[in-house]
Design an enzyme around this catalytic site. Structure first.
Site, short mmCIF file in Angstrom:
data_model
loop_
_atom_site.label_atom_id
_atom_site.label_comp_id
_atom_site.label_asym_id
_atom_site.label_seq_id
_atom_site.Cartn_x
_atom_site.Cartn_y
_atom_site.Cartn_z
N LYS A 1 0.81 -1.22 0.00
CA LYS A 1 0.00 0.00 0.00
C LYS A 1 0.84 1.27 0.00
CE LYS A 1 -0.86 0.28 5.02
NZ LYS A 1 -0.34 1.62 5.26
N ASP A 2 2.15 1.15 0.27
CA ASP A 2 3.02 2.31 0.26
C ASP A 2 3.60 2.62 -1.12
OD1 ASP A 2 2.59 2.41 2.96
OD2 ASP A 2 4.54 1.59 3.52
N SER B 1 -4.35 9.72 7.52
CA SER B 1 -4.85 9.12 6.29
C SER B 1 -6.17 9.76 5.87
CB SER B 1 -5.06 7.61 6.52
OG SER B 1 -5.86 7.05 5.51
N ARG C 1 -8.05 8.56 3.61
CA ARG C 1 -8.96 7.42 3.44
C ARG C 1 -9.66 7.08 4.76
NH1 ARG C 1 -8.67 2.19 4.71
NH2 ARG C 1 -6.53 2.44 5.45
N ARG C 2 -8.86 6.96 5.81
CA ARG C 2 -9.45 6.63 7.11
C ARG C 2 -10.30 7.78 7.63
NH1 ARG C 2 -3.77 3.95 8.80
NH2 ARG C 2 -4.24 1.78 8.24
N ARG D 1 0.87 11.62 13.58
CA ARG D 1 1.97 11.03 12.82
C ARG D 1 2.85 10.18 13.73
NH1 ARG D 1 2.21 13.55 7.87
NH2 ARG D 1 1.00 15.48 7.73
N ASN E 1 5.48 6.40 14.16
CA ASN E 1 5.41 4.97 13.95
C ASN E 1 4.31 4.36 14.83
OD1 ASN E 1 6.49 4.75 16.56
ND2 ASN E 1 8.57 4.48 15.82
N THR F 1 4.55 5.10 18.59
CA THR F 1 4.22 6.49 18.89
C THR F 1 2.72 6.70 18.91
OG1 THR F 1 6.28 7.31 17.93
CG2 THR F 1 4.46 8.88 18.10
N ARG F 2 2.03 6.17 17.90
CA ARG F 2 0.59 6.39 17.82
C ARG F 2 -0.17 5.66 18.93
NH1 ARG F 2 -0.52 5.43 11.52
NH2 ARG F 2 1.54 4.44 11.56
N CYS G 1 -0.72 6.71 -3.05
CA CYS G 1 -1.30 6.22 -1.81
C CYS G 1 -1.91 7.32 -0.96
CB CYS G 1 -0.25 5.44 -1.00
SG CYS G 1 1.25 6.39 -0.65
#
Length: 259
Positions: free
Chosen positions: A42-43, A84, A86-87, A104, A106, A109-110, A194
């Site tokens: 997806k990337d 995102s 999309r999300r 934002r 990794n 982090t989220r 993407c």
């Protein structure tokens, strides 16, 4: 490999950090420093660079997204973090009462921002967490019809140089490759990568028939168009879905978000 994305370089375009990771790995493949490049499908952009091919798509992981909360609840007016489009757009159609903010970093982090109360929830791909061996205590799997995955979500894409595809042949899973081909092609036909507010998810049955569900929507969730197509050839299915999306207004929606 350590890329500029790993080193924290600022993204210079809509591909964001994903673009920084992908570009440097592909350059190493082109230069002969590596023989195989492994990406989260997806990337990847919708086109391969000259001389580079996706030679294998192993069997797909879990394709859905997870809504991850602190305590298993998403109350009225909750703050949800994601970058995102999309999300964001699809979540706001499901839950127009929530506030979506940029988040934002990794995975750790989220998840940490959820735990410390910076946000009430975040959205992550189930496949990514599975591959990392992370099982959040409060994670709800979202239906792929309501939160349509990104093209290629949960697939790995293995690239090599043209003419050397045979080295990856044993790793290719035909049904996963066909599904990814349909999803990636509709992204290509819509003219973006993407970062598009696009969901595309294909299923492949025992006969090899591809059924593609594709959606395009406003990032604020105010408008969504959908088209479903099916057939034996992934590229023909994608072309049918593309034409259908345009017929119901996808071009006008994308014109608002594409530069």
């Amino acid at each position: 490999m350590v890329t500029s994305g790993d080193r924290g370089a600022a993204p210079g375009d809509k591909a964001g950090l994903k673009g920084l990771f992908v570009a440097e790995i592909v350059r190493a493949l082109q230069d002969g420093d590596v023989d195989i490049a492994v990406h989260s499908a997806k990337d990847l952009p919708s086109d391969d660079p000259e001389g580079i091919v996706v030679a294998a798509v192993p069997e797909r992981e879990k394709p859905w997204d997870l809504l991850i909360t602190r305590d298993g609840e998403l109350p009225q007016g909750a703050v949800v973090g994601t970058v995102s489009l999309r999300r964001r757009g699809q979540l706001l159609r499901m839950r127009p009462d929530v506030e979506v903010v940029d988040l934002r970093g990794n995975v750790d982090t989220r998840l940490g921002k959820v735990a410390d109360g910076t946000v009430d929830a975040t959205l992550l791909a189930a496949a990514g967490l599975s591959r990392l061996g992370i099982v959040p205590p409060h994670a709800e799997a979202l239906d792929v019809e309501e939160m349509v995955p990104a093209p290629g979500q949960a697939c790995l894409a293995l690239q090599t140089r043209e003419g050397e595809e045979q080295i990856l042949a044993p790793l290719d899973h035909e049904a996963s490759r066909k599904a990814y081909s349909a999803e990636r092609k509709v992204m290509h036909l819509l003219g973006g990568g993407c970062a598009l507010p696009l969901g595309a998810y294909a299923r492949v049955d025992d006969r090899g028939e591809v059924a593609l569900n594709a959606v395009v929507f406003e990032p604020d969730g105010s408008n969504l168009v959908r088209w479903e197509a099916a057939g034996a050839d992934p590229e023909e299915v994608a072309a049918e879905a593309h034409a259908g999306l345009l017929s119901v207004g996808a071009e006008e929606i994308l014109a608002k978000v594409l530069p």
